[in-house]
Design an enzyme around this catalytic site. Structure first.
Site, short mmCIF file in Angstrom:
data_model
loop_
_atom_site.label_atom_id
_atom_site.label_comp_id
_atom_site.label_asym_id
_atom_site.label_seq_id
_atom_site.Cartn_x
_atom_site.Cartn_y
_atom_site.Cartn_z
N GLY A 176 8.08 17.80 47.00
CA GLY A 176 7.75 19.04 47.70
C GLY A 176 8.50 19.23 49.01
N TYR A 177 7.74 19.66 50.03
CA TYR A 177 8.36 20.01 51.31
C TYR A 177 8.88 18.79 52.07
CZ TYR A 177 7.34 25.00 51.16
OH TYR A 177 7.34 26.33 50.85
N GLU A 229 3.82 6.35 45.91
CA GLU A 229 4.28 6.69 44.56
C GLU A 229 4.16 5.51 43.62
OE1 GLU A 229 4.87 9.67 43.71
OE2 GLU A 229 5.15 10.67 45.63
N LEU A 245 2.23 15.27 54.59
CA LEU A 245 1.33 14.66 53.62
C LEU A 245 0.45 15.71 52.97
CD1 LEU A 245 -0.14 11.47 55.37
CD2 LEU A 245 1.76 11.63 53.76
N ALA A 296 0.15 5.99 54.03
CA ALA A 296 0.52 6.47 55.37
C ALA A 296 -0.68 6.56 56.31
CB ALA A 296 1.18 7.85 55.25
N TYR A 347 -7.92 29.72 50.66
CA TYR A 347 -7.02 28.87 51.45
C TYR A 347 -7.22 29.08 52.96
CZ TYR A 347 -3.15 25.79 52.38
OH TYR A 347 -2.40 24.71 52.81
N SER A 370 8.54 12.15 49.46
CA SER A 370 9.02 11.95 48.08
C SER A 370 9.02 13.19 47.19
CB SER A 370 8.18 10.86 47.43
OG SER A 370 6.81 11.19 47.53
P1 NAD Z 1 3.37 17.30 47.63
O1 NAD Z 1 2.18 16.94 46.83
O2 NAD Z 1 4.60 17.72 46.92
O3 NAD Z 1 3.80 16.08 48.60
C1 NAD Z 1 2.88 15.24 49.21
C2 NAD Z 1 3.57 14.02 49.78
O4 NAD Z 1 2.58 13.22 50.43
C3 NAD Z 1 4.23 13.11 48.74
O5 NAD Z 1 5.44 12.58 49.28
C4 NAD Z 1 3.22 11.98 48.56
O6 NAD Z 1 3.77 10.75 48.12
C5 NAD Z 1 2.72 11.87 49.98
N1 NAD Z 1 1.42 11.21 50.10
C6 NAD Z 1 0.21 11.63 49.66
N2 NAD Z 1 -0.75 10.74 50.00
C7 NAD Z 1 -0.13 9.74 50.69
C8 NAD Z 1 -0.56 8.55 51.32
N3 NAD Z 1 -1.84 8.18 51.35
N4 NAD Z 1 0.37 7.76 51.92
C9 NAD Z 1 1.69 8.11 51.91
N5 NAD Z 1 2.15 9.24 51.35
C10 NAD Z 1 1.25 10.04 50.75
O7 NAD Z 1 2.86 18.40 48.66
P2 NAD Z 1 3.53 19.64 49.41
O8 NAD Z 1 3.06 20.88 48.74
O9 NAD Z 1 4.98 19.42 49.64
O10 NAD Z 1 2.74 19.58 50.78
C11 NAD Z 1 3.27 19.02 51.97
C12 NAD Z 1 2.72 19.81 53.15
O11 NAD Z 1 3.19 21.16 53.08
C13 NAD Z 1 1.17 19.87 53.15
O12 NAD Z 1 0.72 19.78 54.47
C14 NAD Z 1 0.92 21.26 52.60
O13 NAD Z 1 -0.32 21.79 53.02
C15 NAD Z 1 2.08 22.04 53.20
N6 NAD Z 1 2.39 23.33 52.55
C16 NAD Z 1 2.47 23.43 51.20
C17 NAD Z 1 2.70 24.68 50.63
C18 NAD Z 1 2.79 24.85 49.13
O14 NAD Z 1 2.76 25.99 48.66
N7 NAD Z 1 2.92 23.78 48.38
C19 NAD Z 1 2.90 25.81 51.44
C20 NAD Z 1 2.88 25.65 52.82
C21 NAD Z 1 2.61 24.40 53.37
#
Ligand code: NAD
Length: 400
Positions: free
Chosen positions: A57-58, A80, A144, A117, A240, A55
């Site tokens: 971010g990545y 959400e 996640l 999830a 980190y 929903s």
């Molecule tokens: P985000 O907070 O934007 O997205 C998190 C997602 O997880 C959302 O869709 C949320 O609804 C979902 N979520 C959380 N708890 C949940 C649950 N219990 N059940 C179902 N869905 C759930 O985060 P992001 O930054 O996009 O991170 C996603 C991945 O990318 C992570 O593993 C993060 O470590 C990795 N990452 C992030 C970065 C950064 O700079 N943000 C860089 C590299 C890697």
């Protein structure tokens, strides 16, 4: 109601429905601008994609790349908050409603499950949905980011922490509310905190997902799965890469190796995907990150290499997942973080780091862009949206 941002520290407690929809549209346009997508190499274009954490971010960017790059049907899982008449929903709610709408207009299947999830019930619901509507899955994206996880077997709730390992760590830090550059000291994690962070953000749940999908027979021959990580460099390692979250991410490497062996019988594969630092709800909570990102943005913009989630995912799909020459390191991790980690970029960020003060923050870094990107996550400050207009927070969505 008129919807304006309500920011408390590193979170914004509301979201703007039209702003979120406009963000999703812009990401779709980026993917479409890079068409056509012609997979080379051993993996055909994905027809059915499951995105866990779809929903924001990545994960959201992954879903958009799969659908609008490759025409893939998607099933998205996320957690959400729906809106009420008096309170807005969460950004991920509005993003997903807008995504489903756009997919439907393009005639491409998209369904979403709003649930936990980490639970067994959610995994079962996903499998039922795949069997009913999709058949078999070609790509499973695990994206996640959560501060908590309830163990599906014992019911115990584990929390993750963002702490250094070994010694306490004092570093420069930006208070994004007051725009003051000060110092933050973070005490080292206990062994238990390290273990619980691995439990929440490590590879265990990714493996549970793939095991459940595999046992149910809903993984296609040639299935790929990818889970995301951040490696970073010297400035972020203490909080980190070499800290509690880094330990959890190391566990993803272990899980990827195990899953690669497991999926070999399906001619499939599993990889950790290393992505760059971007502003998301998850990363804004990490000490040091907002200042690091503000400086990084300035340097990468000057070099013309600035990227956000959608640019990263467009490259992950075309340069790693569906190509005959994937960008991959010795640990078998997909890499699209090479622009951030280039020695020139890192040297410039490291040179600026000791010089930044509250007074020169806006000259030496691009805090304005950091702040704008933070607000955009919640649909604020998006071009073309009338923020003075009377707006209903209610947006219909048919999430399961
Ligand atoms: P985000 O907070 O934007 O997205 C998190 C997602 O997880 C959302 O869709 C949320 O609804 C979902 N979520 C959380 N708890 C949940 C649950 N219990 N059940 C179902 N869905 C759930 O985060 P992001 O930054 O996009 O991170 C996603 C991945 O990318 C992570 O593993 C993060 O470590 C990795 N990452 C992030 C970065 C950064 O700079 N943000 C860089 C590299 C890697």
């Amino acid at each position: 109601m008129v919807i304006s941002p309500k920011v408390r520290g590193f979170i914004c407690t509301n979201a703007h429905p039209q702003g979120c929809a406009a963000n999703v549209k812009a990401q779709i346009a980026h993917i479409q601008s890079k068409a056509p997508y012609e997979p080379k190499g051993q993996y055909a274009a994905p027809k059915n994609v499951l995105v866990i954490g779809a929903s924001t971010g990545y994960g959201l960017a992954s879903r958009i790349a799969a659908t609008f790059g490759y025409g893939a049907a998607t099933l998205g899982v996320f957690f959400e908050k729906p809106p009420t008449e008096r309170k807005t929903g969460s950004a991920g709610y509005y993003n997903s409603a807008a995504f489903e709408q756009a997919a439907s207009e393009a005639g491409i299947y998209a369904k979403s499950i709003n649930g936990d999830a980490f639970s067994t019930a959610c995994k079962e619901q996903v499998i039922e949905q795949i069997k009913a509507d999709m058949g078999k899955i070609d790509l499973v994206v695990y994206s996640l980011a959560s501060p908590r996880r309830q163990d599906p077997v014992t019911g115990e709730v584990y929390s993750s922490t963002l702490k250094p390992i070994g010694d306490s760590y004092t570093a420069k830090n930006l208070n994004t509310d007051t725009q003051e550059v000060g110092e933050v000291t973070v005490e080292p994690a206990s062994d238990e905190e390290i273990a619980t962070t691995v439990k929440v953000m490590g590879g265990e749940d990714w493996e549970l997902w793939i095991n459940a999908l595999s046992e149910a027979g809903v993984l296609n021959e040639g299935v790929q799965t990818v889970a995301y990580t951040y490696l970073g460099e010297k400035l972020t390692w203490p909080i980190y890469g070499h800290a509690t979250i880094g330990k959890a991410k190391e566990d993803l490497d272990r899980a990827a190796n195990a899953l690669r062996d497991q999926l070999a019988s399906l001619k499939g594969s599993a990889h950790v995907g290393v992505l760059k630092a971007v502003v998301t709800q998850a990363s804004s909570a990490i000490p040091v990150m907002p200042l690091y990102l503000s400086i990084l943005f300035k340097v990468m913009q000057e070099e013309g290499t600035h990227e956000g989630c959608i640019e990263q995912l467009q490259r992950l799909f075309t340069e790693c997942l569906y190509t005959d020459a994937p960008r991959i390191d010795e640990q078998q991790r997909f890499r699209v973080d090479e622009l951030e980690l280039s020695p020139e970029i890192q040297a410039k960020v490291e040179a600026i780091w000791p010089q930044v003060t509250s007074e020169n923050l806006n000259d030496l870094s691009d805090f304005a862009l950091y702040q704008a990107e933070f607000l955009r996550l919640f649909g604020f400050g998006v071009e073309g949206v009338d923020y003075d207009a009377d707006t209903t927070p209610l947006v219909e969505a048919n999430f399961l």
